[in-house]
Design a protein around this motif. Structure first.
Motif, PDB file in Angstrom:
ATOM      1  N   GLY A  25      49.251  40.252  51.725  1.00  0.00           N
ATOM      2  CA  GLY A  25      49.124  39.162  51.304  1.00  0.00           C
ATOM      3  C   GLY A  25      47.829  38.466  51.100  1.00  0.00           C
ATOM      4  N   PHE A  26      46.782  38.940  51.588  1.00  0.00           N
ATOM      5  CA  PHE A  26      45.420  38.560  51.461  1.00  0.00           C
ATOM      6  C   PHE A  26      44.917  38.863  50.219  1.00  0.00           C
ATOM      7  N   GLN A  27      44.382  37.822  49.485  1.00  0.00           N
ATOM      8  CA  GLN A  27      44.192  37.989  48.098  1.00  0.00           C
ATOM      9  C   GLN A  27      42.403  37.522  47.844  1.00  0.00           C
ATOM     10  N   ALA A  28      41.793  38.115  47.209  1.00  0.00           N
ATOM     11  CA  ALA A  28      40.359  37.754  46.945  1.00  0.00           C
ATOM     12  C   ALA A  28      40.555  36.341  46.122  1.00  0.00           C
ATOM     13  N   PRO A  29      40.025  35.252  46.435  1.00  0.00           N
ATOM     14  CA  PRO A  29      40.058  34.117  45.795  1.00  0.00           C
ATOM     15  C   PRO A  29      39.218  34.297  44.312  1.00  0.00           C
ATOM     16  N   SER A  30      39.822  33.982  43.242  1.00  0.00           N
ATOM     17  CA  SER A  30      39.467  34.456  41.899  1.00  0.00           C
ATOM     18  C   SER A  30      40.013  33.731  40.895  1.00  0.00           C
ATOM     19  N   ALA A  31      39.310  33.567  39.773  1.00  0.00           N
ATOM     20  CA  ALA A  31      39.927  32.819  38.536  1.00  0.00           C
ATOM     21  C   ALA A  31      40.709  33.771  37.789  1.00  0.00           C
ATOM     22  N   THR A  32      40.354  35.217  38.026  1.00  0.00           N
ATOM     23  CA  THR A  32      41.010  35.985  37.368  1.00  0.00           C
ATOM     24  C   THR A  32      42.062  36.966  37.945  1.00  0.00           C
ATOM     25  N   ARG A  33      43.107  37.414  37.323  1.00  0.00           N
ATOM     26  CA  ARG A  33      44.215  37.991  38.057  1.00  0.00           C
ATOM     27  C   ARG A  33      43.765  39.463  38.555  1.00  0.00           C
ATOM     28  N   GLN A  34      42.813  40.083  37.841  1.00  0.00           N
ATOM     29  CA  GLN A  34      42.345  41.369  38.079  1.00  0.00           C
ATOM     30  C   GLN A  34      41.785  41.244  39.451  1.00  0.00           C
ATOM     31  N   GLU A  35      40.792  40.399  39.715  1.00  0.00           N
ATOM     32  CA  GLU A  35      40.054  40.252  40.839  1.00  0.00           C
ATOM     33  C   GLU A  35      40.825  39.965  42.024  1.00  0.00           C
ATOM     34  N   ARG A  36      41.758  38.903  41.684  1.00  0.00           N
ATOM     35  CA  ARG A  36      42.690  38.690  43.039  1.00  0.00           C
ATOM     36  C   ARG A  36      43.371  39.874  43.225  1.00  0.00           C
TER      37      ARG A  36
END
Lengths: 119, 837
Positions: free
Chosen positions: B257-268
């Protein structure tokens, strides 16, 4: 209710009943019926306390912790609930009493003018 | 519940005691009377007469007990009565409950999305301190133009932040555990995880004090990749993987469930994090002092005790000082500045306004539903007028009756809310699938206590809102008049009628607002979706591959244009040989219309010939590299000059094709053909414009007039390659086919993401389409509810006036006259609604 009140019966003012009940309990613990009888006897039948006023008053006083109640067994082996004054009840009684004395003096002053002025 | 049970038991015990006491009283009184000489039967009867109504005495004595108990008991009573009343009119109750269920269900559903995306704190400790840092060029209106390593160091030293970490997303080719596959890679500083304050589920993250230049050879992977590529192998730590043929060892696995914070779906969806010093290999040619933007931006945690505004002020001061110190890098005209964006805004910024719009729309829908139920209640209140009058006459206090009616309406709305939430829970899985995948933190959407609380409050509020009008009417009842009226005294008061008509008018007006906004959305959506593209998207499929970019440049098989070109030619040749393929072309990721992978360095900083280089604001232009067949394949029209040919190579002069918008913007009033420009800092050679193509909506559906520059893929490298295929074939099968062909050339290359161009374009509209569809649905529902409301009111007025109508008919009025009268009334209501709507 249905039994016609004596002509001399006095309508009790709101709040006065609590004071009268406390006053009645000054003589010692007593059950509900006893309190009603006591008030009637001491007022020379002038004050008849309806059960519909007495029991709400008792519940009110219990909630204010002015009286305490406990179940005991009477002399003729009947389970009864007796009420007694608590220290807080005594205090309330004292303040009510002084207020009442002030009031009755004031009313007496109004109602009974000096004899000299009477025709 | 346990508490309530205890409470009820205590209350029952006290009631028993009181009852026994009253019985004793009676017995004592009777005994006294016997002692005075009355007969036992007589005594008992007299005592009872004197005592009065013992049930009443018990009741009023109990009234003296604590407020909460009484309140609770009365509430219970009211609810019981309310339920009984509702059961008595099942038709009315069902309609009302379903209406409210619809309103509350829809509102709660939208709220659950808002809750997950806009309200939930981001899943990082003290997330309020986290910011995204971006550089803007106010002078040219460009945002997020990128950041350089010295700027990063300046920010680190500024004292404003606890930690600053650049983040640089890239696709990557991972080999090692299995066949070559594409992974999302995020290049960060070693302090990245310490800045976010997150811990891995196993192993460790990077040492935040690590100052190694270049890459330190460590990699942290996501739970998803651990599962997908390593089968959750517990011996994962220390294992080596090849990322773009560089060797890394895995030091930790992030929690599920950890996601990179980002505005783009790819980077998340980042799967691998590697730590980089942002200097040294492979950036050897780049001076570590160069202030030319290198990476897209950074994330940072503001130091304890500093507010965002204060931090921004101090960063502004820093930017001001840097502009004076480095006037060549930050020319005054460019208006260079550093902007701090709260992390939440950065992550959910794109969906905030559509979501709030939806929330407002669904709120209107709920209001309309309330108005409808209020109307039903009012109509019924007319019928119940006599009941209310009787109850008042026999001693029901108006305030008690108001409370009773409010309890009724809140019970109604609670039942409606319950039904709504139950429906929502039942349809949860199905509904979530409808939300477009572009919405961040989609996985966080759930019916949690916050959502349930919202549903409860919304239900209660709805109940009070629609219950208020009928309840207040009770106060206006003229008991005497009501009771005197012969027969069914059910003619509504003038005020009731006015309230009802007002409600319907309001309802219609609200639904009109919804209809109009839905109409506007649909219009703007359609103008986007139906805009002439300027290129031909039909029968085009795009498949992606990516060439490795190893840190050790001697390892790079495709390090130069000369080395890459044979690969590009070979892929094109093999693709053309596949049955069904009519034409094939390659391009960089930025060449894919309307669907741009973030990582492409598609923003070129262009400098023009004939203008001083020093102090000239580098112009940011979107650019891509393509093979000669690209323009023809997409149906882009050449207006002047020529397109690329196979003879434009690394040994011939650099050439570029631009679009009309570019020509208009940078050579106004001149002929752009033959003009020269530099496409980047490193290119020392001038590039000559050889062709101008017609504008097309390849960058944005909203506008065709965005300046674009194309270079030849045989002259300028692209690492991320899109393979364009036109023809008639099956897309999924084609991905396999292309993978075979590409991996025959080089087995270490991944092939992924096959998609038709049509799908890509419609995917870019997904969020818009979703909110449009939902609002459309709301608008239709609202109109339906409003029409029901009008129908109800007119039906009631008519039934109320049956007698009057009868008299009119008896006096000779034609049916048509009556109809006209009624229709005129309905039309008048609608007209008023139109005006206010």
């Amino acid at each position: 209710m249905s039994n016609s009140p004596p002509t001399s019966r006095i309508e009790l003012l709101q709040g006065t009943l609590d004071f009268i009940v406390l006053q009645a309990l000054r003589w010692g613990p007593c059950h509900g019926y006893g309190i009603a009888q006591l008030i009637r006897a001491q007022s020379n039948q002038a004050l008849q306390v309806e059960t519909g006023s007495l029991y709400p008053a008792l519940q009110r006083l219990l909630r204010q912790r002015a009286v305490a109640a406990e179940w005991t067994v009477s002399e003729n082996k009947r389970r009864i609930r007796v009420y007694r004054l608590t220290p807080k009840g005594r205090e309330m009684l004292a303040t009510e009493r002084s207020k009442w004395e002030q009031l009755s003096r004031a009313i007496a002053g109004l109602m009974l003018p000096p004899a000299a002025e009477e025709p | 519940m346990r508490f309530l049970e205890l409470f009820a038991r205590r209350r029952a015990r006290r009631t028993d005691e009181l009852a026994e006491e009253l019985r004793t009283h009676l017995e004592l009184a009777a005994a006294d009377r016997v002692a005075r000489g009355e007969s036992p039967t007589e005594a008992a009867a007299n005592a009872r007469r004197e005592f009065g109504n013992s049930g009443l005495v018990l009741d009023i004595s109990r009234d003296q007990w604590s407020g909460f108990g009484n309140w609770l008991e009365r509430l219970g009573q009211d609810v019981r009565i309310a339920l009984r009343v509702l059961r008595r009119t099942p038709g009315f109750s069902t309609v009302a409950i379903l209406t409210i269920a619809l309103g509350i269900g829809a509102t709660t559903a939208i709220f659950s999305v808002v809750n997950a995306t806009l309200l939930h704190p981001l899943p990082y400790p003290r997330a309020g301190q986290l910011v995204r840092i971006e550089d803007d060029l106010a002078g040219t209106g460009s945002r997020a133009v990128g950041m350089s390593t010295p700027e990063w160091r300046d920010l680190q030293r500024s004292g404003v932040f606890e930690a600053v970490s650049p983040a640089w997303f890239d696709d990557n080719n991972m080999t090692g555990p299995a066949r070559a596959q594409r992974v999302g890679l995020l290049i960060v500083a070693p302090n990245y995880f310490a800045m976010l304050r997150v811990k891995p589920q196993i192993g460790a993250t990077f040492d935040s004090a690590d100052a190694t230049p270049g890459f330190n050879g460590q990699a942290v992977i996501s739970d998803g990749l651990w599962e997908r590529a390593f089968g959750r192998d517990p011996a994962i730590l220390g294992r080596f993987v090849q990322l773009d043929s560089d060797s890394y060892h895995i030091v930790g696995v992030m929690p599920r469930g950890f996601q990179a914070p980002s505005a783009t779906r790819q980077e998340r969806a980042t799967e691998v994090w590697v730590a980089f010093g942002f200097s040294g290999a492979p950036l050897d040619q780049v001076s570590s002092q160069s202030r030319t933007p290198l990476f897209p931006g950074a994330f940072a945690r503001i130091r304890d005790g500093l507010t965002l505004a204060e931090a921004q002020r101090r960063v502004d001061a820093l930017a001001h000082a840097l502009r004076r110190q480095f006037p060549v890098d930050y020319p005054a005209a460019s208006g260079w500045r550093i902007r701090l964006v709260p992390l939440r805004e950065h992550v959910v910024g794109d969906v905030r306004s559509p979501l709030l719009l939806l929330m407002a729309a669904v709120g209107l829908l709920l209001l309309i539903a309330c108005a409808n139920v209020a109307n039903l209640l009012l109509a019924r209140a007319t019928a119940r007028g006599r009941e209310m009058a009787v109850r008042q006459a026999i001693g029901g206090s108006p305030s008690r009756l108001v409370r009773q009616l409010l309890t009724e309406s809140v019970t109604l709305s609670s039942l409606g809310g319950l039904t709504g939430v139950a429906l929502l829970l039942a349809g949860q899985r199905f509904l979530i699938r409808l939300v477009p995948a572009g919405v961040p933190m989609l996985s966080g959407i759930s019916i949690d206590w916050m959502v349930l609380l919202f549903a409860c409050v919304a239900s209660a509020a709805a109940g009070i809102v629609f219950g208020l009008a009928p309840a207040m009417d009770v106060r206006r009842i003229d008991v005497t008049r009501m009771l005197k009226v012969e027969g069914r005294g059910a003619t509504g008061t003038r005020q009731q009628k006015r309230t009802r008509r007002l409600l319907v008018v309001g309802e219609l007006a609200l639904s009109l607002v919804l209809m109009i906004s839905a109409g506007l959305l649909v219009r703007s959506f359609q103008s986007l979706a139906n805009a002439p593209l300027g290129f031909d998207a039909r029968n085009v499929t795009i498949v992606h591959t990516r060439l490795p970019y190893p840190n050790d440049s001697t390892e790079d098989l495709y390090g130069t244009v000369g080395a890459e070109a044979p690969f590009v030619r070979e892929v094109t040749r093999r693709a053309m040989a596949i049955p069904g393929v009519e034409s094939a072309a390659l391009g960089s990721g930025a060449a894919v219309p309307l669907d741009h992978p973030e990582q492409d360095q598609n923003a070129l900083r262009v400098r023009f010939d004939g203008r001083p280089l020093d102090g000239q604001v580098p112009t940011v232009v979107t650019g891509s590299q393509v093979t000669p067949a690209y323009f023809h394949l997409l149906g882009l029209t050449l207006l002047r000059g020529r397109l690329f040919s196979d003879f434009d190579t690394d040994e011939s002069p650099q050439v570029a094709v631009i679009n009309q918008a570019m020509a208009r913007a940078y050579w106004p009033g001149q002929d752009a053909l033959g003009k020269r420009l530099k496409l980047s800092r490193r290119d020392t050679a001038w590039t000559t414009v050889v062709g101008i193509i017609a504008d097309a909506r390849t960058e944005s559906l909203a506008s065709p007039a965005i300046p674009l520059v194309y270079a030849s893929l045989y002259q300028r490298q692209g690492k991320h390659l899109a393979i364009f295929l036109r023809g008639h074939f099956e897309t999924a099968a084609m991905e396999k086919r292309i993978r075979n062909e590409v991996q025959t050339i080089n087995p270490a290359l991944p092939v992924f993401g096959a998609e038709t161009l049509d799908d890509a374009i419609s995917g870019s509209l997904a969020v818009r389409r979703f909110s449009m569809r939902v609002i459309e649905l709301f608008a239709v529902t609202a109109l339906l509810l409003a029409s029901l409301g009008i129908y109800g009111v007119i039906a009631y007025t008519v039934s109320e006036r049956t007698q009057e109508i009868g008299v009119r008919v008896a006096l000779g009025a034609a049916r048509a006259d009556i109809l006209r009268m009624i229709l005129a009334q309905g039309a008048a209501s609608s007209a008023r609604a139109w005006r206010s709507g």
